[in-house]
Design a protein around this motif. Structure first.
Motif, PDB file in Angstrom:
ATOM      1  N   LEU A  61       0.834  -1.199   0.000  1.00 51.33           N
ATOM      2  CA  LEU A  61       0.000   0.000   0.000  1.00 51.33           C
ATOM      3  C   LEU A  61       0.871   1.253   0.000  1.00 51.33           C
ATOM      4  O   LEU A  61       1.707   1.422   0.890  1.00 51.33           O
ATOM      5  CB  LEU A  61      -0.917   0.008   1.235  1.00 51.33           C
ATOM      6  CG  LEU A  61      -2.067   1.020   1.189  1.00 51.33           C
ATOM      7  CD1 LEU A  61      -3.102   0.598   0.153  1.00 51.33           C
ATOM      8  CD2 LEU A  61      -2.724   1.164   2.561  1.00 51.33           C
ATOM      9  N   PRO A  62       0.704   2.154  -0.961  1.00 47.33           N
ATOM     10  CA  PRO A  62       1.557   3.355  -1.030  1.00 47.33           C
ATOM     11  C   PRO A  62       1.076   4.488  -0.131  1.00 47.33           C
ATOM     12  O   PRO A  62       1.402   5.645  -0.378  1.00 47.33           O
ATOM     13  CB  PRO A  62       1.448   3.750  -2.512  1.00 47.33           C
ATOM     14  CG  PRO A  62       0.086   3.315  -2.908  1.00 47.33           C
ATOM     15  CD  PRO A  62      -0.178   2.042  -2.136  1.00 47.33           C
ATOM     16  N   TYR A  63       0.288   4.179   0.879  1.00 52.04           N
ATOM     17  CA  TYR A  63      -0.206   5.183   1.821  1.00 52.04           C
ATOM     18  C   TYR A  63       0.080   4.717   3.244  1.00 52.04           C
ATOM     19  O   TYR A  63       0.285   3.528   3.498  1.00 52.04           O
ATOM     20  CB  TYR A  63      -1.723   5.386   1.666  1.00 52.04           C
ATOM     21  CG  TYR A  63      -2.194   5.565   0.256  1.00 52.04           C
ATOM     22  CD1 TYR A  63      -1.908   6.733  -0.447  1.00 52.04           C
ATOM     23  CD2 TYR A  63      -2.937   4.571  -0.383  1.00 52.04           C
ATOM     24  CE1 TYR A  63      -2.345   6.905  -1.750  1.00 52.04           C
ATOM     25  CE2 TYR A  63      -3.378   4.732  -1.687  1.00 52.04           C
ATOM     26  CZ  TYR A  63      -3.080   5.892  -2.368  1.00 52.04           C
ATOM     27  OH  TYR A  63      -3.505   6.051  -3.658  1.00 52.04           O
ATOM     28  N   ARG A  64       0.074   5.673   4.166  1.00 51.74           N
ATOM     29  CA  ARG A  64       0.123   5.281   5.570  1.00 51.74           C
ATOM     30  C   ARG A  64      -1.166   4.538   5.912  1.00 51.74           C
ATOM     31  O   ARG A  64      -2.206   4.771   5.301  1.00 51.74           O
ATOM     32  CB  ARG A  64       0.251   6.510   6.465  1.00 51.74           C
ATOM     33  CG  ARG A  64       1.590   7.226   6.352  1.00 51.74           C
ATOM     34  CD  ARG A  64       1.699   8.310   7.414  1.00 51.74           C
ATOM     35  NE  ARG A  64       0.601   9.261   7.314  1.00 51.74           N
ATOM     36  CZ  ARG A  64      -0.077   9.744   8.349  1.00 51.74           C
ATOM     37  NH1 ARG A  64       0.193   9.328   9.573  1.00 51.74           N
ATOM     38  NH2 ARG A  64      -1.038  10.628   8.171  1.00 51.74           N
ATOM     39  N   PHE A  65      -1.094   3.669   6.890  1.00 52.00           N
ATOM     40  CA  PHE A  65      -2.295   2.928   7.251  1.00 52.00           C
ATOM     41  C   PHE A  65      -2.370   2.727   8.759  1.00 52.00           C
ATOM     42  O   PHE A  65      -1.373   2.799   9.477  1.00 52.00           O
ATOM     43  CB  PHE A  65      -2.342   1.571   6.543  1.00 52.00           C
ATOM     44  CG  PHE A  65      -1.251   0.617   6.957  1.00 52.00           C
ATOM     45  CD1 PHE A  65      -0.040   0.595   6.281  1.00 52.00           C
ATOM     46  CD2 PHE A  65      -1.428  -0.253   8.030  1.00 52.00           C
ATOM     47  CE1 PHE A  65       0.970  -0.278   6.669  1.00 52.00           C
ATOM     48  CE2 PHE A  65      -0.430  -1.131   8.416  1.00 52.00           C
ATOM     49  CZ  PHE A  65       0.779  -1.140   7.732  1.00 52.00           C
ATOM     50  N   ARG A  66      -3.576   2.491   9.196  1.00 50.69           N
ATOM     51  CA  ARG A  66      -3.849   2.145  10.582  1.00 50.69           C
ATOM     52  C   ARG A  66      -4.870   1.012  10.568  1.00 50.69           C
ATOM     53  O   ARG A  66      -5.869   1.079   9.855  1.00 50.69           O
ATOM     54  CB  ARG A  66      -4.424   3.340  11.337  1.00 50.69           C
ATOM     55  CG  ARG A  66      -4.820   3.041  12.790  1.00 50.69           C
ATOM     56  CD  ARG A  66      -5.685   4.147  13.365  1.00 50.69           C
ATOM     57  NE  ARG A  66      -5.032   5.435  13.276  1.00 50.69           N
ATOM     58  CZ  ARG A  66      -5.659   6.565  12.978  1.00 50.69           C
ATOM     59  NH1 ARG A  66      -6.955   6.562  12.717  1.00 50.69           N
ATOM     60  NH2 ARG A  66      -4.992   7.697  12.932  1.00 50.69           N
TER      61      ARG A  66
END
Length: 429
Positions: A61-66
């Protein structure tokens, strides 16, 4: 709307994971996706599933995640497993609710989220994770408002028994027939949405259980939002403990409630605007499209007039033919000349476009009256020639009305959002 228990326990907020090799707020990873996994008595599969989701997101995933584990009233060791995962994985948090309900759990987390996009997936991971990036990417780009995984999409690969297949297709068919739903799969546990849009929609969603998804999607469509569908690979979980019969009954009750509410008044909520596409600019381009549509509608009008003239007097034939083609003309110009799609304001555009119909009716009626007064026994060819001339004048008036009033982007945007369109998005005059 059901009120959640006041004894909700929130775990600490951990740092959010950043994909390897991306740094700084300018990178794509500055955007945050929150993945909610609602659980109820899932101690056996929770750790394995969360670790699998984490590994996929960290790598692909090219985004930050939680990842948020939303435990809704589990009575086994689910909460202990969730808190242990929170301690071991810095980008996982655990939330506990005292009341049961998947919709309740999602509402609680989504309404408090600071992410750009919120999502959820079922803990059994029946849906292949490779569909997750295609799910959230259109939301991150601003192209769509909500996104859903669809097991009924033509490109999906689904493995499940005939009973579940029948129930799923029957339920979605009922939604299409009774609620005019356009999405193909309401209940696939794989959905996402722009957080600002989801928070606005939550105010109009009453259900706290399994119908929550369907109600959210129906409200989104009624509000003119864009729902993106992603084909998924889906394998039925043989250990699923969902009570199909009870869920189906609850869903039918929810459909009746939503239908009753829809019939009693507008079923939409104010939602944040999606970035508006640039409308075709320049009078030259609009005139070209308008002219093509006008020629087609004029030919259709003349054909209808000739057909109706066999059955009715000339004035009645003229009025009916003009009415039918005026509606078609407004719809076609709305779509191709002025670049507007979707149900929002479509009725208003038709009503305001009706003024052009009135102008055309007055001109054509007056023309026919003049022809019949000057030449009492005028031929059909003479009538048609006179009507073509009147139609040309009416078309010029119609174009001016549509451009400066009905479809004017300044006016449309002010009505939708209370502010005018930025100057760079105005038509070039």
């Amino acid at each position: 709307m059901t009120v959640m228990s006041k004894s909700v326990v929130l775990a600490r907020e951990p740092a959010d994971a950043t994909p390897p090799g991306t740094t700084g707020p300018e990178s794509g990873s500055a955007r945050l996706v929150e993945v909610v996994i609602p659980v109820h008595n899932e101690e056996r599969v929770l750790e394995r599933s969360v670790r699998r989701v984490h590994a996929y997101l960290a790598e692909g995933l090219p985004y930050r995640f939680r990842i948020t584990i939303a435990d809704n009233a589990s009575t086994d060791g689910t909460w202990q497993v969730a808190t242990a995962l929170e301690r071991r994985l810095a980008h996982v948090r655990a939330v506990h609710l005292d009341l049961k309900g998947r919709g309740r759990a999602l509402r609680h987390v989504w309404s408090r989220s600071d992410a750009d996009v919120v999502s959820y997936m079922d803990v059994d991971l029946s849906t292949g994770l490779d569909a997750f990036l295609p799910l959230v990417a259109p939301l991150m780009s601003g192209h769509s408002d909500l996104a859903i995984g669809s097991r009924l999409h033509r490109g999906s690969m689904v493995v499940r028994g005939p009973k579940r297949e029948f129930v799923s297709r029957t339920y979605n068919t009922l939604l299409h027939v009774t609620m005019a739903a356009r999405f193909s799969d309401a209940q696939c546990g794989f959905k996402a949405g722009r957080t600002d849009v989801v928070k606005a929609l939550l105010a109009g969603v009453e259900d706290e259980a399994w119908f929550f998804d369907t109600e959210l999607l129906l409200l989104a469509e009624r509000s003119g939002l864009r729902v993106h569908e992603v084909p998924v690979d889906w394998v039925d979980d043989p250990d699923s403990r969902v009570d199909i019969v009870r869920t189906a009954v609850d869903d039918l009750r929810g459909m009746v409630r939503v239908l009753r509410r829809t019939l009693s008044g507008p079923a939409e909520v104010p939602v944040p605007p999606r970035k508006r596409p640039r409308i075709t600019t320049g009078v030259r381009g609009q005139l070209s499209s308008f002219a093509v549509i006008g020629v087609c509608c004029t030919l259709a009008y003349l054909l209808l007039y000739l057909l109706l003239r066999q059955l009715t007097p000339p004035l009645a034939a003229n009025a009916l033919a003009l009415l039918v083609t005026a509606v078609a003309n407004t719809a076609a110009n709305r779509r191709w000349t002025f670049g507007l799609t979707g149900p929002r304001d479509a009725l208003r555009h038709q009503v305001e476009g009706g003024l052009a119909f009135v102008i055309g009716l007055v001109l054509s009626t007056a023309t026919l009256a003049l022809v019949r007064s000057a030449v009492p026994h005028a031929s059909r060819s003479a009538e048609l020639l006179a009507l073509v001339g009147a139609n040309v004048l009416a078309s010029a008036a119609r174009f001016l009305l549509m451009r400066v009033w009905v479809f004017n982007p300044r006016r449309t945007d002010r009505q939708l959002h209370g502010t005018p369109v930025p100057p760079e998005e105005h038509w070039n005059d």
